[in-house]
Write a protein that holds these residues in place. Structure first.
Motif, PDB file in Angstrom:
ATOM      1  N   UNK A   1       0.601  -1.281   0.030  1.00 11.50           N
ATOM      2  CA  UNK A   1       0.118  -0.057   0.191  1.00 11.50           C
ATOM      3  C   UNK A   1       0.698   1.519   0.102  1.00 11.50           C
ATOM      4  N   UNK A   2       2.388   1.078   0.301  1.00 12.63           N
ATOM      5  CA  UNK A   2       3.137   2.031   0.356  1.00 12.63           C
ATOM      6  C   UNK A   2       2.542   3.277   1.449  1.00 12.63           C
ATOM      7  N   UNK A   3       2.128   2.634   2.646  1.00 13.34           N
ATOM      8  CA  UNK A   3       1.799   3.268   3.731  1.00 13.34           C
ATOM      9  C   UNK A   3       2.472   2.782   4.971  1.00 13.34           C
ATOM     10  N   UNK A   4       2.599   4.058   5.827  1.00 15.50           N
ATOM     11  CA  UNK A   4       3.121   3.863   7.172  1.00 15.50           C
ATOM     12  C   UNK A   4       2.242   4.209   8.352  1.00 15.50           C
ATOM     13  N   UNK A   5       2.159   3.670   9.412  1.00 12.25           N
ATOM     14  CA  UNK A   5       1.183   3.918  10.351  1.00 12.25           C
ATOM     15  C   UNK A   5       1.480   3.625  11.814  1.00 12.25           C
ATOM     16  N   UNK A   6       1.107   4.408  12.794  1.00  7.75           N
ATOM     17  CA  UNK A   6       1.436   3.990  14.203  1.00  7.75           C
ATOM     18  C   UNK A   6       0.195   4.461  14.888  1.00  7.75           C
ATOM     19  N   UNK A   7       0.258   3.932  16.283  1.00  8.21           N
ATOM     20  CA  UNK A   7      -0.536   4.331  17.309  1.00  8.21           C
ATOM     21  C   UNK A   7       0.191   5.234  18.476  1.00  8.21           C
ATOM     22  N   UNK A   8       1.523   5.202  18.280  1.00  8.98           N
ATOM     23  CA  UNK A   8       2.412   5.900  19.352  1.00  8.98           C
ATOM     24  C   UNK A   8       2.665   7.104  19.059  1.00  8.98           C
ATOM     25  N   UNK A   9       3.100   8.083  19.967  1.00 10.45           N
ATOM     26  CA  UNK A   9       3.430   9.628  19.828  1.00 10.45           C
ATOM     27  C   UNK A   9       4.326   9.837  18.709  1.00 10.45           C
ATOM     28  N   UNK A  10       3.947  10.784  17.944  1.00  8.83           N
ATOM     29  CA  UNK A  10       4.889  11.052  16.990  1.00  8.83           C
ATOM     30  C   UNK A  10       5.353  12.628  16.968  1.00  8.83           C
ATOM     31  N   UNK A  11       6.432  12.942  16.554  1.00  9.07           N
ATOM     32  CA  UNK A  11       6.995  14.380  16.236  1.00  9.07           C
ATOM     33  C   UNK A  11       7.393  14.555  14.847  1.00  9.07           C
ATOM     34  N   UNK A  12       6.883  15.571  14.388  1.00 11.69           N
ATOM     35  CA  UNK A  12       7.134  15.733  13.031  1.00 11.69           C
ATOM     36  C   UNK A  12       7.719  17.113  12.788  1.00 11.69           C
ATOM     37  N   UNK A  13       8.879  17.201  12.167  1.00 12.52           N
ATOM     38  CA  UNK A  13       9.933  18.609  12.079  1.00 12.52           C
ATOM     39  C   UNK A  13       9.625  18.945  10.771  1.00 12.52           C
ATOM     40  N   UNK A  14       8.845  20.162  10.627  1.00 11.03           N
ATOM     41  CA  UNK A  14       8.793  20.760   9.367  1.00 11.03           C
ATOM     42  C   UNK A  14       9.746  22.081   9.312  1.00 11.03           C
ATOM     43  N   UNK A  15       9.842  22.666   8.174  1.00  4.77           N
ATOM     44  CA  UNK A  15      10.396  23.874   7.967  1.00  4.77           C
ATOM     45  C   UNK A  15      10.079  24.908   8.879  1.00  4.77           C
ATOM     46  N   UNK A  16      10.655  25.011  10.063  1.00  3.90           N
ATOM     47  CA  UNK A  16      10.239  26.165  11.173  1.00  3.90           C
ATOM     48  C   UNK A  16       9.019  25.651  11.839  1.00  3.90           C
ATOM     49  N   UNK A  17       8.241  24.538  11.732  1.00  2.00           N
ATOM     50  CA  UNK A  17       7.373  24.235  12.653  1.00  2.00           C
ATOM     51  C   UNK A  17       7.763  22.771  13.279  1.00  2.00           C
ATOM     52  N   UNK A  18       6.917  22.446  14.347  1.00  3.71           N
ATOM     53  CA  UNK A  18       7.372  21.261  14.880  1.00  3.71           C
ATOM     54  C   UNK A  18       6.004  20.533  15.307  1.00  3.71           C
ATOM     55  N   UNK A  19       5.247  19.729  15.045  1.00  3.40           N
ATOM     56  CA  UNK A  19       3.982  18.990  15.323  1.00  3.40           C
ATOM     57  C   UNK A  19       4.064  17.756  15.974  1.00  3.40           C
ATOM     58  N   UNK A  20       3.200  17.567  16.975  1.00  2.00           N
ATOM     59  CA  UNK A  20       3.086  16.559  17.866  1.00  2.00           C
ATOM     60  C   UNK A  20       1.690  15.949  17.945  1.00  2.00           C
ATOM     61  N   UNK A  21       1.806  14.565  18.397  1.00  2.00           N
ATOM     62  CA  UNK A  21       0.384  13.953  18.431  1.00  2.00           C
ATOM     63  C   UNK A  21       0.562  12.522  18.661  1.00  2.00           C
ATOM     64  N   UNK A  22      -0.416  11.899  18.693  1.00  2.00           N
ATOM     65  CA  UNK A  22      -0.626  10.282  18.884  1.00  2.00           C
ATOM     66  C   UNK A  22      -1.217   9.620  17.789  1.00  2.00           C
ATOM     67  N   UNK A  23      -0.794   8.775  17.055  1.00  2.00           N
ATOM     68  CA  UNK A  23      -1.180   7.952  15.960  1.00  2.00           C
ATOM     69  C   UNK A  23      -0.732   8.668  14.715  1.00  2.00           C
ATOM     70  N   UNK A  24      -0.681   8.129  13.562  1.00  2.00           N
ATOM     71  CA  UNK A  24      -0.386   8.523  12.363  1.00  2.00           C
ATOM     72  C   UNK A  24      -0.698   7.618  11.297  1.00  2.00           C
ATOM     73  N   UNK A  25      -1.254   8.133  10.084  1.00  2.00           N
ATOM     74  CA  UNK A  25      -1.634   7.378   8.906  1.00  2.00           C
ATOM     75  C   UNK A  25      -0.655   8.326   7.898  1.00  2.00           C
ATOM     76  N   UNK A  26       0.254   7.616   7.037  1.00  2.00           N
ATOM     77  CA  UNK A  26       0.720   8.438   6.038  1.00  2.00           C
ATOM     78  C   UNK A  26       1.398   7.548   4.915  1.00  2.00           C
ATOM     79  N   UNK A  27       1.628   8.277   3.777  1.00  6.48           N
ATOM     80  CA  UNK A  27       2.165   7.749   2.705  1.00  6.48           C
ATOM     81  C   UNK A  27       3.696   7.378   3.059  1.00  6.48           C
ATOM     82  N   UNK A  28       4.351   6.420   2.597  1.00  2.74           N
ATOM     83  CA  UNK A  28       5.621   5.843   3.067  1.00  2.74           C
ATOM     84  C   UNK A  28       6.783   7.063   2.852  1.00  2.74           C
TER      85      UNK A  28
END
Length: 172
Positions: A127-154
């Motif tokens: 499916x070329x997908x990644x996912x988790x139920x755990x805590x995630x951190x996403x660093x973007x240009x200038x921003x940091x996003x936090x949360x629990x659970x993620x569904x994404x393209x690989x």
């Protein structure tokens, strides 16, 4: 009567000398091991994924374990490097055709310069997908996003954080 006592005594003696036969223990460990593994997955003679691992265990059912971690590179159709994934420990479940990375999992989208960090991540190659139920951190240009659970393209080009937390700056 004496004859009967002798037969009972003989059964008693034979019963005491009986050796217990234990059923054989089924081996569930790896059937093969490899060190310093470098694998390439290709489609139409083009490298799609490059994988590096210090140690690989392969099991009877086709599952694979990478106890010393894994590093993967994902390539676009034109051959350019699109994203990377690394984890301290990885396991491939053959029957489900699914991977699990654990311990300091990191996914980088090199095109968008974004980085995902979590402690556990699953990947479905079909499916070329990644996912988790755990805590995630996403660093973007200038921003940091936090949360629990993620569904994404690989490649992390599109994703949804299921339970986002923290503050996000919105530019007007």
């Amino acid at each position: 009567m004496r004859y009967l006592c002798f037969i009972a005594f003989a059964f008693f003696i034979c019963g005491c000398n009986r050796t217990e036969v234990k059923p054989p223990v089924e081996y569930k460990g790896p059937i093969s091991e490899a060190e310093k593994v470098e694998l390439f997955y290709t489609e139409n003679d083009k490298v799609k994924i490059k994988m590096l691992a210090d140690m690989l265990y392969e099991f009877q059912n086709g599952d694979r374990e990478f106890p010393k971690g894994i590093y993967m590179e994902f390539y676009k159709e034109d051959g350019s490097l699109e994203s990377t994934l690394k984890a301290n420990h990885a396991y491939f479940f053959k029957q489900e055709n699914q991977w699990r990375g654990r311990g300091n999992v990191e996914v980088k989208n090199l095109q968008k310069t974004e980085q995902l960090n979590t402690e556990e991540l699953f990947w479905k190659p079909a499916d070329k997908k990644i996912f988790t139920e755990k805590f995630v951190t996403i660093r973007q240009q200038g921003d940091v996003l936090y949360g629990e659970g993620l569904d994404a393209k690989q490649d992390l080009s599109d994703y949804v954080i299921r339970k986002p937390t923290g503050e996000i700056e919105v530019k007007e």
